[in-house]
Design an enzyme around this catalytic site. Structure first.
Site, PDB file in Angstrom:
ATOM      1  N   SER A  13     -20.268   8.231  36.379  1.00  0.00           N
ATOM      2  CA  SER A  13     -21.074   9.436  36.175  1.00  0.00           C
ATOM      3  C   SER A  13     -20.479  10.582  36.980  1.00  0.00           C
ATOM      4  O   SER A  13     -20.415  10.524  38.213  1.00  0.00           O
ATOM      5  CB  SER A  13     -22.517   9.185  36.624  1.00  0.00           C
ATOM      6  N   HIS A  37     -19.812   9.141  31.818  1.00  0.00           N
ATOM      7  CA  HIS A  37     -21.241   9.454  31.728  1.00  0.00           C
ATOM      8  C   HIS A  37     -21.502  10.881  32.215  1.00  0.00           C
ATOM      9  O   HIS A  37     -21.067  11.266  33.300  1.00  0.00           O
ATOM     10  CB  HIS A  37     -22.018   8.451  32.586  1.00  0.00           C
ATOM     11  N   ASP A  39     -24.462  13.721  32.879  1.00  0.00           N
ATOM     12  CA  ASP A  39     -25.900  13.905  33.061  1.00  0.00           C
ATOM     13  C   ASP A  39     -26.303  15.346  32.781  1.00  0.00           C
ATOM     14  O   ASP A  39     -25.886  16.261  33.485  1.00  0.00           O
ATOM     15  CB  ASP A  39     -26.293  13.534  34.493  1.00  0.00           C
ATOM     16  N   MET A  41     -29.279  17.956  32.696  1.00  0.00           N
ATOM     17  CA  MET A  41     -30.630  18.137  33.257  1.00  0.00           C
ATOM     18  C   MET A  41     -31.071  19.583  33.071  1.00  0.00           C
ATOM     19  O   MET A  41     -30.265  20.508  33.215  1.00  0.00           O
ATOM     20  CB  MET A  41     -30.625  17.801  34.745  1.00  0.00           C
ATOM     21  N   HIS A  70     -26.170  11.934  28.605  1.00  0.00           N
ATOM     22  CA  HIS A  70     -27.534  11.494  28.916  1.00  0.00           C
ATOM     23  C   HIS A  70     -28.400  12.744  29.043  1.00  0.00           C
ATOM     24  O   HIS A  70     -28.319  13.456  30.033  1.00  0.00           O
ATOM     25  CB  HIS A  70     -27.460  10.684  30.228  1.00  0.00           C
ATOM     26  N   MET A  72     -31.453  14.568  29.893  1.00  0.00           N
ATOM     27  CA  MET A  72     -32.732  14.536  30.621  1.00  0.00           C
ATOM     28  C   MET A  72     -33.345  15.918  30.455  1.00  0.00           C
ATOM     29  O   MET A  72     -33.358  16.742  31.376  1.00  0.00           O
ATOM     30  CB  MET A  72     -32.474  14.212  32.094  1.00  0.00           C
ATOM     31  N   MET A 141     -33.112   3.358  33.200  1.00  0.00           N
ATOM     32  CA  MET A 141     -32.970   4.074  34.474  1.00  0.00           C
ATOM     33  C   MET A 141     -33.429   3.163  35.605  1.00  0.00           C
ATOM     34  O   MET A 141     -34.545   2.651  35.585  1.00  0.00           O
ATOM     35  CB  MET A 141     -33.843   5.332  34.491  1.00  0.00           C
ATOM     36  N   GLY A 146     -32.759  12.517  37.908  1.00  0.00           N
ATOM     37  CA  GLY A 146     -32.713  13.853  38.503  1.00  0.00           C
ATOM     38  C   GLY A 146     -31.602  14.024  39.515  1.00  0.00           C
ATOM     39  O   GLY A 146     -31.075  15.114  39.664  1.00  0.00           O
ATOM     40  N   ASP A 179     -28.481   2.677  34.678  1.00  0.00           N
ATOM     41  CA  ASP A 179     -28.095   3.956  35.288  1.00  0.00           C
ATOM     42  C   ASP A 179     -28.941   4.213  36.529  1.00  0.00           C
ATOM     43  O   ASP A 179     -30.155   4.406  36.432  1.00  0.00           O
ATOM     44  CB  ASP A 179     -28.318   5.067  34.246  1.00  0.00           C
ATOM     45  N   GLY A 181     -28.085   3.947  41.062  1.00  0.00           N
ATOM     46  CA  GLY A 181     -27.938   3.052  42.216  1.00  0.00           C
ATOM     47  C   GLY A 181     -27.082   1.831  41.958  1.00  0.00           C
ATOM     48  O   GLY A 181     -27.177   0.827  42.673  1.00  0.00           O
ATOM     49  N   GLY A 201     -22.312   6.518  39.690  1.00  0.00           N
ATOM     50  CA  GLY A 201     -21.956   7.864  40.140  1.00  0.00           C
ATOM     51  C   GLY A 201     -21.446   7.842  41.558  1.00  0.00           C
ATOM     52  O   GLY A 201     -20.238   7.845  41.820  1.00  0.00           O
ATOM     53  N   SER A 202     -22.383   7.796  42.518  1.00  0.00           N
ATOM     54  CA  SER A 202     -21.982   7.904  43.920  1.00  0.00           C
ATOM     55  C   SER A 202     -21.138   6.723  44.386  1.00  0.00           C
ATOM     56  O   SER A 202     -20.259   6.897  45.238  1.00  0.00           O
ATOM     57  CB  SER A 202     -23.210   8.084  44.817  1.00  0.00           C
TER      58      SER A 202
HETATM   59  C1  DX5 Z   1     -29.609  10.294  37.618  1.00  0.00           C
HETATM   60  C2  DX5 Z   1     -28.485  10.181  36.633  1.00  0.00           C
HETATM   61  C3  DX5 Z   1     -27.432   9.212  36.967  1.00  0.00           C
HETATM   62  C4  DX5 Z   1     -26.716   9.463  38.259  1.00  0.00           C
HETATM   63  C5  DX5 Z   1     -26.402   8.127  38.841  1.00  0.00           C
HETATM   64  O1  DX5 Z   1     -30.643  10.997  37.060  1.00  0.00           O
HETATM   65  O2  DX5 Z   1     -28.972   9.844  35.347  1.00  0.00           O
HETATM   66  O3  DX5 Z   1     -26.493   9.064  35.918  1.00  0.00           O
HETATM   67  O4  DX5 Z   1     -25.526  10.188  38.124  1.00  0.00           O
HETATM   68  O5  DX5 Z   1     -25.900   8.313  40.102  1.00  0.00           O
HETATM   69  P1  DX5 Z   1     -25.845   7.109  41.142  1.00  0.00           P
HETATM   70  O6  DX5 Z   1     -24.927   6.078  40.547  1.00  0.00           O
HETATM   71  O7  DX5 Z   1     -25.305   7.743  42.361  1.00  0.00           O
HETATM   72  O8  DX5 Z   1     -27.242   6.585  41.306  1.00  0.00           O
HETATM   73 ZN    ZN Z   2     -27.441   9.386  33.750  1.00  0.00          ZN
END
Ligand code: DX5
Ligand code: ZN
Length: 223
Positions: A13, A37, A39, A41, A70, A72, A141, A146, A179, A181, A201-202
């Site tokens: 992500s 991926h 995101d 928002m 994705h 949101m 999720m 967010g 998606d 953590g 992501g992180s």
């Molecule tokens: C959160 C996003 C995720 C986010 C995941 O709302 O939908 O895709 O980037 O990031 P990590 O992997 O750090 O939880």
């Molecule tokens: Zn996402």
């Protein structure tokens, strides 16, 4: 455009990537990734504001990996065409704010790309019963949407198992994407629960070496 996606894969992500060098960030992990991926928002459905179609368009010119958008957002229908024209290969929309989900999913499928439905941590799997046979994938999720970098919600594992059972009972070929953590510490248990596509992501882009982290996740996914 429909692109081939591995049956099991990592989907980094870019929310946690360095936005001043998105191409380099994607290049550093692409060998180990099945898609990217993205995101989206809108500061209505979720309390954050991120990426729109113009960034997707730029990314489509610098990577061949499928772009997994994705959404949101409230009112996703009016955005679908522009995301597809910008190069989205998969689009997921949330169930929680959509009174006409079947229409939205059909709109995505009519564009010839893969359509997914996303569910928040507090949304039960049972809400998917009437839409499951219409979608290509379900995005579960495992954090509240967010933000990147939040802690994985453990209850998501039993939800994924329940969803996997439902897909099996209905004899469907719907993919499960997780998606939030996701890291090397929970990847194995998620894989055993039935996840096909792993968004991270992180744990990829906030690590010392995104390349090494993606490689480690890739090996665990395919091991
Ligand atoms: C959160 C996003 C995720 C986010 C995941 O709302 O939908 O895709 O980037 O990031 P990590 O992997 O750090 O939880
Ligand atoms: Zn996402």
């Amino acid at each position: 455009m429909k692109k081939t996606i591995p049956s099991k894969c990592l989907a980094p992500s870019i929310l946690s990537a360095d936005f001043t060098k998105l191409k380099d960030e994607i290049d550093s992990v692409s060998k180990y990734s099945g898609m990217i991926h993205i995101d989206v928002m809108d500061n209505h459905f979720v309390p954050n504001l991120t990426i729109g179609p113009c960034v997707v368009h730029s990314l489509s010119k610098v990577t061949n990996l499928p772009l997994d958008c994705h959404l949101m957002v409230d009112k996703p229908d009016s955005l679908i065409k522009s995301f597809v024209e910008s190069g989205a290969n998969l689009i997921s929309v949330h169930i929680e704010n959509n009174a006409h989900l079947n229409r939205t999913i059909n709109l995505i499928k009519k564009e010839g790309i893969l359509a997914g439905v996303a569910i928040n941590p507090s949304t039960p799997v049972s809400t998917l019963e009437e839409i499951l046979s219409d979608v290509d994938f379900v995005l579960v999720m495992s954090v509240n949407p967010g933000f990147g970098g939040q802690s994985f919600i453990k209850k998501s594992i039993s939800k994924i198992k329940k969803l996997k059972e439902l897909i099996f009972e209905e004899e469907l070929s719907v993919k499960i994407e997780v998606d939030g953590g996701v890291s090397i510490s929970n990847l194995k248990i998620l894989k055993e629960a039935g996840v096909d596509w792993f968004v991270a992501g992180s744990s990829v882009f906030s690590s010392k070496s995104p390349r090494d982290s993606a490689k480690e996740l890739f090996e665990e996914i395919n091991g």
